[in-house]
Every structure is written in C-alpha cells, then in structure tokens.
Design an enzyme around this catalytic site. Structure first.
Site, mmCIF file in Angstrom:
data_model
loop_
_atom_site.group_PDB
_atom_site.id
_atom_site.type_symbol
_atom_site.label_atom_id
_atom_site.label_comp_id
_atom_site.label_asym_id
_atom_site.label_seq_id
_atom_site.Cartn_x
_atom_site.Cartn_y
_atom_site.Cartn_z
ATOM 1 N N GLY A 147 -75.181 18.121 42.455
ATOM 2 C CA GLY A 147 -74.709 19.366 43.048
ATOM 3 C C GLY A 147 -73.771 20.139 42.145
ATOM 4 O O GLY A 147 -73.993 20.259 40.946
ATOM 5 N N ASP A 169 -80.155 28.732 35.583
ATOM 6 C CA ASP A 169 -80.138 30.192 35.657
ATOM 7 C C ASP A 169 -80.335 30.662 37.093
ATOM 8 O O ASP A 169 -79.714 31.637 37.527
ATOM 9 C CB ASP A 169 -81.231 30.761 34.756
ATOM 10 C CG ASP A 169 -81.058 30.322 33.314
ATOM 11 O OD1 ASP A 169 -79.964 30.564 32.767
ATOM 12 O OD2 ASP A 169 -81.985 29.734 32.748
ATOM 13 N N GLY A 178 -92.750 26.315 35.688
ATOM 14 C CA GLY A 178 -92.520 27.633 35.099
ATOM 15 C C GLY A 178 -91.070 28.058 35.241
ATOM 16 O O GLY A 178 -90.234 27.333 35.772
#
Length: 236
Positions: A168, A195, A230
């Site tokens: 976390g 990101d 991806g």
C-alpha cells in the site's frame, strides 16, 4: 512537456498520448536525438528499469520558459528526476511563483536529500517516493513510518507520501500519519502502476479531498492498473 525523437517510437508515443486525450502541444520533436527508452526487467510482481532519456534528456531551460504560461495555468505540476534536475527546478519555480501545487516524485532518488537543487526542493509542496528511495534520500535504512516522518522533518515539505508496492502507501500531512493498505489484485503487469497511483492522488488533492481519501483512490487506481496489461490501456 517533453521531447521525442523524429522516429517511429516518437510517432507512436505522440499518437498514443493524443489518443488518450493528452494535450501534446508542448511535446517537441528533436531531430538530433532518438526517442528515450526504458528497458524493463520484471519478476515476482515487481520490476526494475534501465532508463535512456534520449531526446527527453535534451529538454532545455528555453523549452521550460516557452511553456511558462501553461505551467502557470495548470492546477499542479508533477516533476521527477529522470532528466536533469535543473530542468525540473526551472519548471517548479514557475509553478511555485504562480501558487500552484508542485509534486516532486523524487525518482530515481539521489544519495541524500542535499543532492536535490534547493530551488526544486523549496518549490515542492508534495513529495512522493517509494520506500527504497526514502532510504536513499535519508542516507540510512529506516522503517516506513519513520521514513515518512523523517522526510517531512528533513525536507519541510507539507505532504510526504511513501509508496510500498503490495503493502500500500503511507502519507504524512501536517504531522498526521495516514496508512492505506493495497487493494487485493491479481498482478498481470506492474509497469505504470505508480503513475496511475500518483495521477489519481494528485487529482484528488486538487479536488480538495483529504489525504486519506486521496491515498485510497490512488491505491484503487494502482490495483486496477496492475491487473491489466499495457500502460495506457491499463489506466482506470
């Protein structure tokens, strides 16, 4: 705000960004360097990468100054250390003078906080690092909560977030420590998960949400991202 090479990789990246609704007006084409690349070494749910900045490493102070109106108008500026820190510092100074949120993702972290330019360190309002990077900035191995508290004291930055991968994240703001466990997920691909976490947290903070809610949303976004293959395709 970056540079891409005049090559197939650059064309693919520009099209992919635009296809996701990202404004690419400040993405320059560099005719003298290839598009940057990152070789990813993955295993057991985590990964390491070898970064070759290429054209992105040629981002210049002039590029930043030309983008000053966009930086000043943005809700927040996120900078990191994969390019020359002086370039990130130039952008951070513009955002700070305009009263904007400046998020420093100090990655890859140097050995010691003092290696970060004072103009960049002084402009940051949010610091985000992983637990390994926290230790590098402090110059010693420390426990996660101690690292967040120590970084907040050492840097003077109001909000410090330490990401913990499968454990976390932990944040501290105005002296209050917030813990956010990771959501259960079947890990398919971890590239881009950080990101997804960071972008979601910053948006939540811009919306005025408390740090605890921002971290919870970020953890959810990260869990969704790692469960899909991806990078662009994996973003929630």
């Amino acid at each position: 705000l970056t540079r891409l090479g005049a090559d197939g990789f650059g064309d693919t990246l520009r099209a992919a960004l635009a296809g996701r609704g990202v404004d690419v007006a400040l993405v320059a084409t560099d005719t003298e360097a290839a598009t940057g690349a990152s070789t990813v070494l993955a295993g057991e749910g985590d990964y390491q990468s070898i970064i070759a900045p290429g054209a992105a490493g040629r981002l210049s102070p002039e590029d930043i100054r030309n983008a000053a109106p966009a930086i000043a108008a943005a809700g927040a500026l996120i900078v990191q250390l994969e390019i020359d820190p002086a370039i990130s510092a130039e952008a951070a100074s513009i955002a700070a003078r305009s009263g904007r949120m400046v998020v420093l993702n100090a990655s890859p972290a140097p050995e010691g906080w003092e290696a970060i330019p004072p103009s960049l360190a002084g402009a940051a309002t949010v610091l985000v690092v992983n637990r390994v990077e926290a230790g590098r900035l402090l110059g010693r191995a420390v426990g996660t909560e101690e690292a967040a508290v120590a970084l907040a004291a050492r840097t003077g930055i109001g909000t410090v977030i330490v990401t913990l991968g499968g454990d976390g994240a932990l944040g501290i703001s105005d002296g209050t420590v917030v813990r956010q466990p990771a959501f259960p997920a079947t890990v398919v691909d971890t590239v881009g998960a950080g990101d997804a976490f960071l972008g979601t947290v910053v948006v939540a903070l811009l919306e005025g949400r408390p740090l605890a809610e921002a971290l919870r949303r970020g953890a959810a976004a990260g869990a969704i991202a790692v469960s899909r293959r991806g990078v662009y395709e994996a973003l929630p």
